[in-house]
Design a protein around this motif. Structure first.
Motif, PDB file in Angstrom:
ATOM      1  N   ASP A  91       1.887   6.222  -7.154  1.00 16.06           N
ATOM      2  CA  ASP A  91       0.806   7.073  -7.666  1.00 16.06           C
ATOM      3  C   ASP A  91       1.177   8.544  -7.550  1.00 16.06           C
ATOM      4  O   ASP A  91       0.961   9.325  -8.482  1.00 16.06           O
ATOM      5  CB  ASP A  91      -0.497   6.807  -6.902  1.00 16.06           C
ATOM      6  CG  ASP A  91      -1.070   5.426  -7.176  1.00 16.06           C
ATOM      7  OD1 ASP A  91      -0.676   4.792  -8.177  1.00 16.06           O
ATOM      8  OD2 ASP A  91      -1.916   4.982  -6.363  1.00 16.06           O
ATOM      9  N   TYR A  92       1.749   8.933  -6.419  1.00 15.21           N
ATOM     10  CA  TYR A  92       2.158  10.321  -6.196  1.00 15.21           C
ATOM     11  C   TYR A  92       3.211  10.752  -7.212  1.00 15.21           C
ATOM     12  O   TYR A  92       3.184  11.876  -7.717  1.00 15.21           O
ATOM     13  CB  TYR A  92       2.694  10.477  -4.769  1.00 15.21           C
ATOM     14  CG  TYR A  92       3.214  11.853  -4.462  1.00 15.21           C
ATOM     15  CD1 TYR A  92       2.329  12.890  -4.181  1.00 15.21           C
ATOM     16  CD2 TYR A  92       4.575  12.125  -4.471  1.00 15.21           C
ATOM     17  CE1 TYR A  92       2.795  14.173  -3.903  1.00 15.21           C
ATOM     18  CE2 TYR A  92       5.055  13.392  -4.203  1.00 15.21           C
ATOM     19  CZ  TYR A  92       4.161  14.422  -3.925  1.00 15.21           C
ATOM     20  OH  TYR A  92       4.631  15.686  -3.666  1.00 15.21           O
ATOM     21  N   GLN A 116       2.584   1.633  -3.383  1.00 13.91           N
ATOM     22  CA  GLN A 116       1.613   2.015  -4.414  1.00 13.91           C
ATOM     23  C   GLN A 116       1.223   3.480  -4.265  1.00 13.91           C
ATOM     24  O   GLN A 116       1.110   4.205  -5.258  1.00 13.91           O
ATOM     25  CB  GLN A 116       0.370   1.131  -4.341  1.00 13.91           C
ATOM     26  CG  GLN A 116      -0.621   1.410  -5.465  1.00 13.91           C
ATOM     27  CD  GLN A 116      -0.047   1.085  -6.830  1.00 13.91           C
ATOM     28  OE1 GLN A 116       0.276  -0.059  -7.085  1.00 13.91           O
ATOM     29  NE2 GLN A 116       0.070   2.077  -7.687  1.00 13.91           N
ATOM     30  N   THR A 117       1.059   3.945  -3.034  1.00 15.36           N
ATOM     31  CA  THR A 117       0.739   5.352  -2.784  1.00 15.36           C
ATOM     32  C   THR A 117       1.858   6.246  -3.303  1.00 15.36           C
ATOM     33  O   THR A 117       1.608   7.256  -3.968  1.00 15.36           O
ATOM     34  CB  THR A 117       0.516   5.597  -1.273  1.00 15.36           C
ATOM     35  OG1 THR A 117      -0.565   4.770  -0.837  1.00 15.36           O
ATOM     36  CG2 THR A 117       0.210   7.044  -0.980  1.00 15.36           C
ATOM     37  N   ARG A 118       3.105   5.863  -3.032  1.00 21.44           N
ATOM     38  CA  ARG A 118       4.249   6.652  -3.509  1.00 21.44           C
ATOM     39  C   ARG A 118       4.337   6.625  -5.028  1.00 21.44           C
ATOM     40  O   ARG A 118       4.578   7.656  -5.661  1.00 21.44           O
ATOM     41  CB  ARG A 118       5.551   6.112  -2.902  1.00 21.44           C
ATOM     42  CG  ARG A 118       6.772   6.859  -3.371  1.00 21.44           C
ATOM     43  CD  ARG A 118       8.019   6.420  -2.653  1.00 21.44           C
ATOM     44  NE  ARG A 118       9.194   7.003  -3.271  1.00 21.44           N
ATOM     45  CZ  ARG A 118      10.432   6.815  -2.836  1.00 21.44           C
ATOM     46  NH1 ARG A 118      10.646   6.074  -1.768  1.00 21.44           N
ATOM     47  NH2 ARG A 118      11.454   7.372  -3.453  1.00 21.44           N
ATOM     48  N   ARG A 131       0.831  -1.213   0.000  1.00 21.54           N
ATOM     49  CA  ARG A 131       0.000   0.000   0.000  1.00 21.54           C
ATOM     50  C   ARG A 131       0.859   1.255   0.000  1.00 21.54           C
ATOM     51  O   ARG A 131       0.621   2.192  -0.771  1.00 21.54           O
ATOM     52  CB  ARG A 131      -0.926   0.002   1.213  1.00 21.54           C
ATOM     53  CG  ARG A 131      -1.886   1.194   1.208  1.00 21.54           C
ATOM     54  CD  ARG A 131      -2.589   1.355   2.519  1.00 21.54           C
ATOM     55  NE  ARG A 131      -1.572   1.631   3.539  1.00 21.54           N
ATOM     56  CZ  ARG A 131      -1.783   1.589   4.842  1.00 21.54           C
ATOM     57  NH1 ARG A 131      -2.961   1.243   5.300  1.00 21.54           N
ATOM     58  NH2 ARG A 131      -0.826   1.857   5.697  1.00 21.54           N
ATOM     59  N   GLY A 176       3.607   9.455 -10.153  1.00 20.63           N
ATOM     60  CA  GLY A 176       3.118   9.261 -11.514  1.00 20.63           C
ATOM     61  C   GLY A 176       3.849   8.158 -12.271  1.00 20.63           C
ATOM     62  O   GLY A 176       4.099   8.276 -13.469  1.00 20.63           O
ATOM     63  N   ARG A 177       4.170   7.087 -11.591  1.00 19.01           N
ATOM     64  CA  ARG A 177       4.876   5.969 -12.217  1.00 19.01           C
ATOM     65  C   ARG A 177       4.226   4.668 -11.796  1.00 19.01           C
ATOM     66  O   ARG A 177       3.425   4.635 -10.880  1.00 19.01           O
ATOM     67  CB  ARG A 177       6.355   5.990 -11.849  1.00 19.01           C
ATOM     68  CG  ARG A 177       6.588   5.875 -10.376  1.00 19.01           C
ATOM     69  CD  ARG A 177       7.967   6.183  -9.814  1.00 19.01           C
ATOM     70  NE  ARG A 177       9.079   6.072 -10.687  1.00 19.01           N
ATOM     71  CZ  ARG A 177      10.329   6.300 -10.339  1.00 19.01           C
ATOM     72  NH1 ARG A 177      10.608   6.653  -9.102  1.00 19.01           N
ATOM     73  NH2 ARG A 177      11.303   6.198 -11.191  1.00 19.01           N
ATOM     74  N   SER A 178       4.588   3.597 -12.462  1.00 16.20           N
ATOM     75  CA  SER A 178       4.046   2.294 -12.094  1.00 16.20           C
ATOM     76  C   SER A 178       4.744   1.774 -10.838  1.00 16.20           C
ATOM     77  O   SER A 178       5.862   2.195 -10.505  1.00 16.20           O
ATOM     78  CB  SER A 178       4.228   1.289 -13.233  1.00 16.20           C
ATOM     79  OG  SER A 178       5.606   0.987 -13.406  1.00 16.20           O
ATOM     80  N   LEU A 179       4.066   0.863 -10.167  1.00 17.14           N
ATOM     81  CA  LEU A 179       4.648   0.264  -8.969  1.00 17.14           C
ATOM     82  C   LEU A 179       5.925  -0.492  -9.309  1.00 17.14           C
ATOM     83  O   LEU A 179       6.932  -0.372  -8.606  1.00 17.14           O
ATOM     84  CB  LEU A 179       3.634  -0.665  -8.299  1.00 17.14           C
ATOM     85  CG  LEU A 179       4.094  -1.407  -7.059  1.00 17.14           C
ATOM     86  CD1 LEU A 179       4.505  -0.429  -5.960  1.00 17.14           C
ATOM     87  CD2 LEU A 179       2.994  -2.336  -6.565  1.00 17.14           C
TER      88      LEU A 179
END
Length: 66
Positions: free
Chosen positions: A46-47, A42-44, A39, A49-52
């Motif tokens: 998303d912040y 994934q939050t980072r 989690r 703007g890249r894939s996990l």
């Protein structure tokens, strides 16, 4: 938990660093993460703007070069 598998008989060891062919390409790796770590990553991602997977690869490369 890390699982190591025995190398099948008849399979030679990997080439030395000086013998690695020029056609090397990225390799897939599977890892199991805790729910919280997933989690947070994934939050980072998303912040930023890249894939996990891109974030994890970047973090591993930075840790390896340190």
């Amino acid at each position: 938990m890390t699982t190591f598998y025995a190398r099948p008989s008849g399979v030679s060891s990997p080439p030395a660093a000086t013998e690695i062919p020029a056609f090397r390409r990225p390799t897939r790796v599977t890892a199991t993460l805790s729910w919280k770590l997933h989690r947070d990553l994934q939050t980072r991602a998303d912040y930023e703007g890249r894939s996990l997977s891109n974030l994890i690869a970047s973090l591993l490369e930075k840790a390896h070069s340190a």
